[in-house]
Design an enzyme around this catalytic site. Structure first.
Site, mmCIF file in Angstrom:
data_model
loop_
_atom_site.group_PDB
_atom_site.id
_atom_site.type_symbol
_atom_site.label_atom_id
_atom_site.label_comp_id
_atom_site.label_asym_id
_atom_site.label_seq_id
_atom_site.Cartn_x
_atom_site.Cartn_y
_atom_site.Cartn_z
ATOM 1 N N ASP A 1 0.396 8.092 13.881
ATOM 2 C CA ASP A 1 0.028 7.382 11.863
ATOM 3 C C ASP A 1 0.888 5.800 12.290
ATOM 4 O OD1 ASP A 1 -0.485 6.661 8.928
ATOM 5 O OD2 ASP A 1 -0.796 7.891 8.323
ATOM 6 N N ARG B 1 -24.106 2.161 4.945
ATOM 7 C CA ARG B 1 -23.353 3.091 5.879
ATOM 8 C C ARG B 1 -22.997 3.403 7.054
ATOM 9 N NH1 ARG B 1 -25.103 7.763 5.868
ATOM 10 N NH2 ARG B 1 -26.080 7.807 4.127
ATOM 11 N N TYR C 1 3.961 11.638 4.931
ATOM 12 C CA TYR C 1 2.905 11.134 4.021
ATOM 13 C C TYR C 1 2.981 12.591 3.349
ATOM 14 C CZ TYR C 1 -0.139 9.575 0.532
ATOM 15 O OH TYR C 1 -0.608 9.722 -1.466
ATOM 16 N N LYS D 1 -1.769 -0.610 3.202
ATOM 17 C CA LYS D 1 -0.201 -1.198 3.732
ATOM 18 C C LYS D 1 0.190 -2.003 3.947
ATOM 19 C CE LYS D 1 0.358 2.983 1.397
ATOM 20 N NZ LYS D 1 -0.152 3.752 2.078
HETATM 21 O O1 P1T Z 1 -3.374 6.276 0.575
HETATM 22 P P1 P1T Z 1 -3.689 5.836 1.688
HETATM 23 O O2 P1T Z 1 -4.272 4.586 2.183
HETATM 24 O O3 P1T Z 1 -5.020 6.750 1.697
HETATM 25 O O4 P1T Z 1 -3.325 6.440 2.494
HETATM 26 C C1 P1T Z 1 -2.784 7.436 2.773
HETATM 27 C C2 P1T Z 1 -0.809 7.473 3.972
HETATM 28 C C3 P1T Z 1 -1.240 7.238 4.676
HETATM 29 N N1 P1T Z 1 -0.063 7.387 6.309
HETATM 30 C C4 P1T Z 1 0.860 7.517 5.186
HETATM 31 C C5 P1T Z 1 2.179 7.181 6.691
HETATM 32 C C6 P1T Z 1 1.541 6.923 4.145
HETATM 33 O O5 P1T Z 1 2.085 5.591 4.544
HETATM 34 C C7 P1T Z 1 0.218 6.467 3.632
HETATM 35 C C8 P1T Z 1 0.067 6.671 2.459
HETATM 36 N N2 P1T Z 1 1.539 6.354 1.515
HETATM 37 C C9 P1T Z 1 1.909 5.912 0.375
HETATM 38 C C10 P1T Z 1 1.118 5.651 -0.702
HETATM 39 C C11 P1T Z 1 2.576 5.987 -0.242
HETATM 40 O O6 P1T Z 1 3.794 5.354 -1.162
HETATM 41 O O7 P1T Z 1 4.045 6.887 0.936
#
Ligand code: P1T
Length: 379
Positions: free
Chosen positions: A170, A46, A98, A195
Site C-alpha cells: 500500500d 462496469r 490503516y 489521498k
Molecule cells: O478511504 P479509502 O479511499 O477507502 O482508502 C483506505 C485507505 C487505504 N490505505 C491507506 C494507507 C489509507 O490511509 C486509507 C485511508 N486512510 C484514511 C482515511 C486515513 O485518514 O488514514
C-alpha cells in the site's frame, strides 16, 4: 520520459473526435452496438469506461506496472486484492496499518477463511518467522499509518521472490513520486487515490497496479465480476490531480520537513514520527528506498487531554480524517482513523491516546507552524 511528463501525458492522448486535451468524463452506463457481436470495444460501463481506462493507463505507467485497475475506494481496491486469495490462505501484514484495513481483514475477510498474521515488517526475520505452509501474500504499508515505520522492503522483496509469495504494498502515503514498490520486487501496488493522487480532498477512489500478467488478468476479471469500480467523474478528478502530483509532493515534503523540525524542538511534544528526521529508527533505510519522505507526521503529546487541547485549538489545520490534500489535516488516530483497532493492540503498537497525526498541506509553512504553535500553547 521523466515522472512529471508521464504524470501529465501517460494514457491521455488528445480525444480523437474533437482534439480535447483533457479526457472527457464518459458519463454513460452503456454503449450502442453496431450489430450483434460488433462493437467498438465498449459494451457496458462496469466493464469498460474510457475515462477510467485513461486513469488506469496513467497509473500503470507511473508505478512501472503492466496494468492498473481502479476501484470505488482504497478499501474496495484492498478488498478486490484479497479476492485473489482463497479460503485457507494466510497473509502476513504490517502490524500497524490503516484501521480500516485491519477491520476489513479481521472482521470481513477472516469470515471467508483467510488468516492474517500481524508482524513488525521493519524486521525481515520477523516476516520470515511468520511464514506458514499456507502463506500466499505479504501485505505492507510503507510507511505505516500512523506510526511511520518503514518496512525492510528490499529484503522482503527478495524473500517474496525466494518463496514465490505475492508481495502487495500500500503506497498511499508516498505516492509513486517518492516510492515505486515494483522496483523492489513487489507484485502489486495499492493506492487510496483519495489521498495524494487526487490531492484535493474531493474524491474517493482506489487502485491496484500489477506487475504480473496473471494478476492483471484476474484483477480485471474481479473488477468486473465484483463491480466495485471508480466512477467516471472520480477517475477524471484523480487524473486532473495527478497532473500536479510532482509539484505538490515536493511542496508537501518541504513543508513537512519544517513542521517535523518545529515539533521536534517544541517542549510540549514528546516524540515525533517522521522518516525524514535523522533520529527516526529507519531513517537510513527511508533515505535509500524513497526519493522523498512525504508529508505525513505523527507525534506524541503525552495524554488524551493534551491531544484534545491541541486539536480543539487549531484554526488553520482542519480536524479531519483523510490525508494527502492540499490543505493541512490533523487527526487523533486512536479515536478516528484507528478506532477499529482494539485498544490493547493500539497500546502495544504505540497508537496512544496522546498521538496526533498531521497531513501537512501545501499552504505557506509559516502559517501552519504558527497555527500549531498557538494551539500547543493551550496544552
Ligand atoms: O478511504 P479509502 O479511499 O477507502 O482508502 C483506505 C485507505 C487505504 N490505505 C491507506 C494507507 C489509507 O490511509 C486509507 C485511508 N486512510 C484514511 C482515511 C486515513 O485518514 O488514514
Amino acid at each position: 520520459m521523466g515522472f512529471a511528463t508521464k504524470a501529465i501525458h501517460a494514457g491521455q492522448a488528445p480525444e480523437a473526435t474533437t482534439g480535447a486535451v483533457t479526457i472527457p468524463i464518459y458519463q454513460t452506463s452503456t454503449y450502442v452496438q453496431e450489430a450483434l457481436g460488433r462493437h467498438k470495444g465498449y459494451e457496458y460501463a462496469r466493464t469498460q469506461n474510457p475515462t477510467r481506462a485513461a486513469l488506469e493507463a496513467n497509473l500503470a505507467e507511473l508505478e512501472g506496472g503492466i496494468a492498473a485497475h481502479c476501484f470505488a475506494s482504497g478499501m474496495a481496491a484492498i478488498t478486490t486484492t484479497m479476492l485473489l486469495l482463497g479460503s485457507g490462505d494466510h497473509v502476513i501484514v504490517s502490524e500497524n496499518t490503516y484501521g480500516g484495513t485491519y477491520r476489513l481483514f479481521e472482521r470481513v475477510m477472516s469470515g471467508f477463511g483467510l488468516r492474517f498474521s500481524y508482524v513488525d515488517t521493519t524486521d525481515v526475520e520477523a516476516v520470515r518467522a511468520a511464514f506458514t505452509p499456507e502463506t500466499r501474500m505479504i501485505f505492507l504499508e510503507v510507511p505505516t499509518n500512523p506510526l511511520m515505520a518503514v518496512a525492510d522492503l528490499e529484503a522482503i522483496g527478495r524473500l517474496a521472490a525466494e518463496t514465490g509469495v505475492r508481495l502487495a504494498v500500500d503506497n498511499t502515503f508516498l505516492s509513486p513520486y517518492f516510492l515505486r514498490p515494483l522496483e523492489y520486487g513487489a507484485h502489486l501496488v495499492i493506492h487510496s487515490t483519495t489521498k495524494y493522487l487526487n490531492g484535493h480532498s474531493d474524491s474517493i477512489g482506489g487502485a491496484v497496479i500489477s506487475a504480473r500478467a496473471d494478476d492483471a488478468e484476474r484483477l480485471g476479471f474481479l473488477q468486473n465480476a465484483a463491480g466495485a469500480i471508480i466512477s467516471p467523474m472520480d477517475a477524471w478528478l484523480v487524473l486532473r490531480g495527478i497532473k500536479t502530483l510532482s509539484v505538490r509532493m515536493e511542496r508537501h515534503e518541504k513543508n513537512a520537513r519544517c513542521v517535523a523540525q518545529f515539533l521536534t524542538e517544541h517542549p510540549k511534544v514528546r516524540r515525533v514520527h517522521y522518516p525524514g528526521l535523522p533520529q527516526h529508527p529507519q531513517h537510513e533505510r527511508a533515505r535509500d528506498l524513497f526519493s522523498g519522505f512525504g508529508g505525513m507526521i505523527s507525534f506524541e503529546t503525552g495524554s488524551l487531554a493534551a491531544a484534545r487541547a491541541l486539536l480543539d485549538n487549531v484554526r488553520l489545520c482542519a480536524l479531519a480524517e483523510s490525508l494527502g490534500g492540499v490543505e493541512t489535516l490533523i487527526c487523533h488516530p486512536a479515536s478516528m482513523t484507528h478506532a477499529s483497532v482494539p485498544s490493547e493492540q493500539r497500546d502495544r503498537l504505540g497508537i496512544t491516546d496522546g498521538l496526533v497525526r498531521i497531513s501537512v498541506g501545501i499552504e505557506d509553512v509559516e502559517d501552519i507552524i504558527a497555527d500549531l504553535d498557538a494551539a500547543l500553547q493551550k496544552v
